[in-house]
Motif scaffolding. Sequence first.
Motif, mmCIF file in Angstrom:
data_model
loop_
_atom_site.group_PDB
_atom_site.id
_atom_site.type_symbol
_atom_site.label_atom_id
_atom_site.label_comp_id
_atom_site.label_asym_id
_atom_site.label_seq_id
_atom_site.Cartn_x
_atom_site.Cartn_y
_atom_site.Cartn_z
ATOM 1 N N PRO A 41 1.077 -1.192 -0.010
ATOM 2 C CA PRO A 41 0.212 -0.121 0.068
ATOM 3 C C PRO A 41 0.801 1.248 -0.054
ATOM 4 C CG PRO A 41 -0.581 -1.338 1.981
ATOM 5 C CD PRO A 41 0.675 -1.926 1.154
ATOM 6 N N ARG A 42 0.522 2.239 -0.899
ATOM 7 C CA ARG A 42 1.608 3.288 -1.213
ATOM 8 C C ARG A 42 0.643 4.407 -1.406
ATOM 9 N NH1 ARG A 42 6.482 1.857 -5.059
ATOM 10 N NH2 ARG A 42 7.785 0.949 -3.348
ATOM 11 N N ASP A 43 1.025 5.725 -1.005
ATOM 12 C CA ASP A 43 0.321 6.968 -1.097
ATOM 13 C C ASP A 43 1.101 7.829 -2.038
ATOM 14 O OD1 ASP A 43 -1.843 5.815 0.313
ATOM 15 O OD2 ASP A 43 -1.155 6.655 2.196
ATOM 16 N N GLN B 253 14.029 -8.726 1.257
ATOM 17 C CA GLN B 253 14.719 -8.214 0.286
ATOM 18 C C GLN B 253 13.874 -8.720 -1.200
ATOM 19 O OE1 GLN B 253 17.526 -6.008 0.161
ATOM 20 N NE2 GLN B 253 16.672 -5.795 2.242
ATOM 21 N N HIS B 254 13.632 -7.301 -2.016
ATOM 22 C CA HIS B 254 13.268 -7.470 -3.587
ATOM 23 C C HIS B 254 13.808 -6.581 -4.335
ATOM 24 C CE1 HIS B 254 10.455 -4.970 -1.371
ATOM 25 N NE2 HIS B 254 10.225 -4.480 -2.657
ATOM 26 N N CYS B 255 14.065 -6.755 -5.649
ATOM 27 C CA CYS B 255 14.204 -5.697 -6.620
ATOM 28 C C CYS B 255 12.696 -5.351 -6.881
ATOM 29 C CB CYS B 255 14.826 -6.305 -7.870
ATOM 30 S SG CYS B 255 16.606 -6.684 -7.565
ATOM 31 N N GLU B 256 12.487 -4.060 -7.333
ATOM 32 C CA GLU B 256 11.237 -3.527 -7.408
ATOM 33 C C GLU B 256 10.500 -4.147 -8.768
ATOM 34 O OE1 GLU B 256 10.298 -1.975 -4.790
ATOM 35 O OE2 GLU B 256 8.034 -1.457 -5.555
ATOM 36 N N MET B 257 9.241 -4.561 -8.263
ATOM 37 C CA MET B 257 8.448 -5.019 -9.324
ATOM 38 C C MET B 257 8.978 -6.018 -10.297
ATOM 39 S SD MET B 257 6.196 -1.491 -9.948
ATOM 40 C CE MET B 257 7.005 -0.087 -9.148
ATOM 41 N N SER C 133 18.824 -4.999 -4.613
ATOM 42 C CA SER C 133 17.394 -5.123 -4.066
ATOM 43 C C SER C 133 17.239 -4.298 -2.622
ATOM 44 C CB SER C 133 17.060 -6.672 -3.474
ATOM 45 O OG SER C 133 17.850 -6.739 -2.339
ATOM 46 N N HIS C 134 16.156 -4.181 -2.200
ATOM 47 C CA HIS C 134 15.704 -3.203 -1.131
ATOM 48 C C HIS C 134 14.731 -4.075 0.037
ATOM 49 C CE1 HIS C 134 12.857 -2.498 -3.753
ATOM 50 N NE2 HIS C 134 11.951 -1.944 -2.783
ATOM 51 N N GLY C 135 14.655 -3.677 1.131
ATOM 52 C CA GLY C 135 13.667 -4.229 1.883
ATOM 53 C C GLY C 135 13.444 -3.284 3.105
HETATM 54 FE FE LIG Z 1 9.963 -2.157 -2.812
#
Ligand SMILES: [Fe+2]
Length: 347
Positions: free
Chosen positions: A82-84, A104-108, A330-332
């Motif tokens: 969920p993002r605003d 951790q994941h790379c985006e989309m 990646s980021h988390g």
């Molecule tokens: Fe993300």
Amino acid sequence: MRRSELQGGQGSVIPVFGPSGDGGLSGLCAWLKGERAALGELLREHGAVLLRGFEVRAPIDFERVAQAIEPGLKNEYLGTSPRDAVTEYVFSASELPPYYPIPQHCEMTFLREPPRRLFFSCMVAPQGGGGETPLCDFRRVAAGLDPAVRERFERGGIRIIRNYNGPSGGGRFDLWKLKRWDEMFLTTDRATVEAKCAEQGFEAHWGPGDRLRLISVQDALRAHPETGVVAWFNHVQVFHQSSAAAELRRVHARQHDLRSLGLTQLARVVTGLRRRVSDAESLPMHCTYRDGREIPEEDLEHVREVIWRNMVAFPWQVGDVVAIDNFAMSHGRLPYRGPRQVVVAWA
Ligand SMILES: [Fe+2]
């Protein structure tokens, strides 16, 4: 500019730039525009660059900085968190509750064209530990995997199953709560949702109670579009039904608090119960190999071990801006308490 570096896991390095003068925003943006090619080179090599100590105080300041590095920012978001929206191109990084760790994941990674670059900035720094946005070089993860495990993923591919509530649904307890489908697609019109799904290659199945099931398949690893270096590039850590408990256990080992210990046990019970009462297709989210076979738990644990070994977590400081090469790094997010505002932009 003053240059220093952050030491990451396994000897990786993240370049850090700080002001040699007053750290004003206009000076920073002019410098970034002039150094765009050199910064691109640093991002390709190290996967991320941190800008620290500049006058980035509001989301609009961050938007200017991100645009100075990357003029082609985007604002369509087909992710699951969920993002605003905060400005035209800046969003809250995640509205998930503070106690949720985001693995951790790379985006989309599940999109046909995932973002190339990602930017995070800290507006309000969490106090008292936690709340970091750890990074991990997924090229090092790909290279560090046991060859047999890697081969099983390379051959098997990934199938993602996601079940969303609709505008009339919701309220059901989910430790890893997905957005509703109307929030994800920004429409309540089913035909529009179907068209967007077709564009991304998602299978869309409408179910009782206004529910939507999305099925997508992808490779587990992906070559960088510019350098060709292969990275671990999928959402298994986020979507596999065993991920919540596995992630919380590692968070507890790091943060040593009772909350993460309690949540680890709760996640284990909830996922155990779920597996008994629902098939893989009906779980809120899950991953299998492309052909529907379950991924062995030992293989998933091995991947998590390699990721945690290569992770770099640094406490946020207000005004920090991190630029990330999404096909490399990646980021988390680690759990936290109290106020925290981290915003995101991508291209
Ligand atoms: Fe993300």
